[in-house]
Design a protein around this motif. Structure first.
Motif, PDB file in Angstrom:
ATOM      1  N   ALA A  66     -10.752 -19.992  17.454  1.00 19.49           N
ATOM      2  CA  ALA A  66     -10.173 -20.851  18.697  1.00 19.49           C
ATOM      3  C   ALA A  66      -8.673 -20.782  18.889  1.00 19.49           C
ATOM      4  N   GLY A  67      -8.157 -20.470  19.884  1.00 20.79           N
ATOM      5  CA  GLY A  67      -6.730 -20.402  20.247  1.00 20.79           C
ATOM      6  C   GLY A  67      -6.011 -19.195  19.502  1.00 20.79           C
ATOM      7  N   LYS A  68      -6.778 -18.369  18.805  1.00 16.42           N
ATOM      8  CA  LYS A  68      -5.937 -17.134  18.084  1.00 16.42           C
ATOM      9  C   LYS A  68      -5.496 -15.979  18.963  1.00 16.42           C
ATOM     10  N   PRO A  69      -4.230 -15.737  18.794  1.00 11.58           N
ATOM     11  CA  PRO A  69      -4.315 -14.444  19.889  1.00 11.58           C
ATOM     12  C   PRO A  69      -5.208 -13.184  19.253  1.00 11.58           C
ATOM     13  N   VAL A  70      -5.680 -12.596  20.235  1.00 15.10           N
ATOM     14  CA  VAL A  70      -6.562 -11.416  19.948  1.00 15.10           C
ATOM     15  C   VAL A  70      -6.115 -10.215  20.710  1.00 15.10           C
ATOM     16  N   ALA A  71      -5.983  -8.880  20.089  1.00 15.30           N
ATOM     17  CA  ALA A  71      -5.780  -7.778  20.815  1.00 15.30           C
ATOM     18  C   ALA A  71      -7.092  -6.823  20.518  1.00 15.30           C
ATOM     19  N   VAL A  72      -7.159  -5.956  21.406  1.00 20.07           N
ATOM     20  CA  VAL A  72      -8.370  -4.938  21.455  1.00 20.07           C
ATOM     21  C   VAL A  72      -7.930  -3.662  21.420  1.00 20.07           C
ATOM     22  N   ALA A  73      -8.210  -2.499  20.592  1.00 19.03           N
ATOM     23  CA  ALA A  73      -7.763  -1.259  20.616  1.00 19.03           C
ATOM     24  C   ALA A  73      -8.906  -0.427  20.488  1.00 19.03           C
ATOM     25  N   GLY A  74      -8.863   0.795  20.546  1.00 20.07           N
ATOM     26  CA  GLY A  74      -9.963   1.758  19.901  1.00 20.07           C
ATOM     27  C   GLY A  74      -9.793   3.299  20.537  1.00 20.07           C
ATOM     28  N   THR A  75     -10.707   3.835  20.096  1.00 21.70           N
ATOM     29  CA  THR A  75     -10.934   5.363  20.534  1.00 21.70           C
ATOM     30  C   THR A  75     -12.326   5.494  20.589  1.00 21.70           C
ATOM     31  N   ALA A  76     -12.714   6.367  21.703  1.00 19.31           N
ATOM     32  CA  ALA A  76     -14.058   6.834  21.846  1.00 19.31           C
ATOM     33  C   ALA A  76     -14.084   8.177  22.377  1.00 19.31           C
ATOM     34  N   ALA A  77     -15.361   8.910  22.444  1.00 18.75           N
ATOM     35  CA  ALA A  77     -15.494  10.171  22.940  1.00 18.75           C
ATOM     36  C   ALA A  77     -15.063  10.536  24.259  1.00 18.75           C
ATOM     37  N   LYS A 118      -7.452 -16.274  22.229  1.00 22.93           N
ATOM     38  CA  LYS A 118      -6.198 -16.164  23.277  1.00 22.93           C
ATOM     39  C   LYS A 118      -6.283 -14.595  23.414  1.00 22.93           C
ATOM     40  N   VAL A 119      -6.912 -14.197  24.429  1.00 26.90           N
ATOM     41  CA  VAL A 119      -7.008 -12.617  24.716  1.00 26.90           C
ATOM     42  C   VAL A 119      -5.528 -12.163  25.060  1.00 26.90           C
ATOM     43  N   LEU A 120      -5.083 -11.247  24.396  1.00 25.97           N
ATOM     44  CA  LEU A 120      -3.690 -10.896  24.907  1.00 25.97           C
ATOM     45  C   LEU A 120      -4.296  -9.522  25.666  1.00 25.97           C
ATOM     46  N   GLU A 121      -4.277  -9.710  27.271  1.00 21.88           N
ATOM     47  CA  GLU A 121      -4.737  -8.712  28.150  1.00 21.88           C
ATOM     48  C   GLU A 121      -3.657  -7.623  28.219  1.00 21.88           C
ATOM     49  N   ASP A 122      -2.309  -7.782  28.006  1.00 21.12           N
ATOM     50  CA  ASP A 122      -1.492  -6.735  28.371  1.00 21.12           C
ATOM     51  C   ASP A 122      -1.084  -6.006  26.893  1.00 21.12           C
ATOM     52  N   VAL A 123      -1.980  -6.473  26.032  1.00 16.34           N
ATOM     53  CA  VAL A 123      -1.601  -5.454  24.337  1.00 16.34           C
ATOM     54  C   VAL A 123      -2.938  -4.671  24.294  1.00 16.34           C
ATOM     55  N   LYS A 124      -3.017  -3.525  24.544  1.00 20.48           N
ATOM     56  CA  LYS A 124      -4.170  -2.797  24.658  1.00 20.48           C
ATOM     57  C   LYS A 124      -3.910  -1.412  24.481  1.00 20.48           C
ATOM     58  N   LEU A 125      -4.843  -0.393  23.648  1.00 22.86           N
ATOM     59  CA  LEU A 125      -4.716   0.740  23.530  1.00 22.86           C
ATOM     60  C   LEU A 125      -6.053   1.417  23.524  1.00 22.86           C
TER      61      LEU A 125
END
Length: 184
Positions: A106-117, A139-146
């Motif tokens: 709840a309310g925690k900043p979260v970023a998503v990254a990854g690699t796939a084939a 708290k999704v960080l929409e502009d922090v991604k990879l």
């Protein structure tokens, strides 16, 4: 103040390229930032509200909640399974989201990254992860991604920490994450 980032890897495979990407993140952590790869997602039972009873939460789920609660930022590394998020990662989100509205996410900043084939690097799975995290209260960080495409060809003989492009992109992502708690 040190920023604590908890990395959750959505692949349980020993040679997982997403696990390797998380390992590279640990090595590349900016000064004042500590990244811990969460161990034990395979031990967390599928979420079942009947199991989620105060004083009787399965130990593996309680450990996951504790680790997520202690982190300043959550960083999900997700492969793409059949065009979506792996069950183990979705299960982790379900456990850390409860009780709804006040769970560890709840309310925690979260970023998503990854690699796939595939040629898009798992963006569908990453988008689904962001969606689930946002609904769960993070708290999704929409502009922090990879998203790194072509993992099977790219990382078969090369660890992501030895891939200059991956290192540069991951370093930039981590520098942005290191400043997030101060901005939140």
């Amino acid at each position: 103040m040190s920023v604590r980032i908890l990395a959750l890897v959505g692949s349980l495979r020993a040679g997982s390229h997403n696990r390797q990407l998380a390992e590279a993140a640990v090595k590349l952590a900016p000064e004042g930032t500590a990244i811990e790869i969460y161990e034990g997602l395979a031990d967390v039972p599928f979420y079942n509200q009947d199991l989620d009873v105060e004083g009787a939460v399965p130990a593996a789920a309680a450990r996951l909640r504790e680790a997520a609660g202690a982190a300043d930022v959550l960083l999900f590394f997700t492969p793409e399974y059949n065009g979506t998020i792996p069950a183990v990662l979705k299960n982790a989100i379900d456990w850390i989201s409860r009780p709804h509205g006040v769970g560890a996410i709840a309310g925690k900043p979260v970023a998503v990254a990854g690699t796939a084939a595939g040629q898009y690097g798992g963006v569908w799975a990453q988008d689904e992860t962001r969606k689930a995290v946002g609904i769960a209260g993070g708290k999704v960080l929409e502009d922090v991604k990879l998203a790194i495409p072509g993992s099977h060809a790219r990382f078969t003989d090369t660890h992501p920490s030895d891939d200059a492009e991956a290192v540069a992109a991951l370093t930039e992502l981590l520098q942005r994450l290191a400043s997030v708690p101060a901005a939140v």
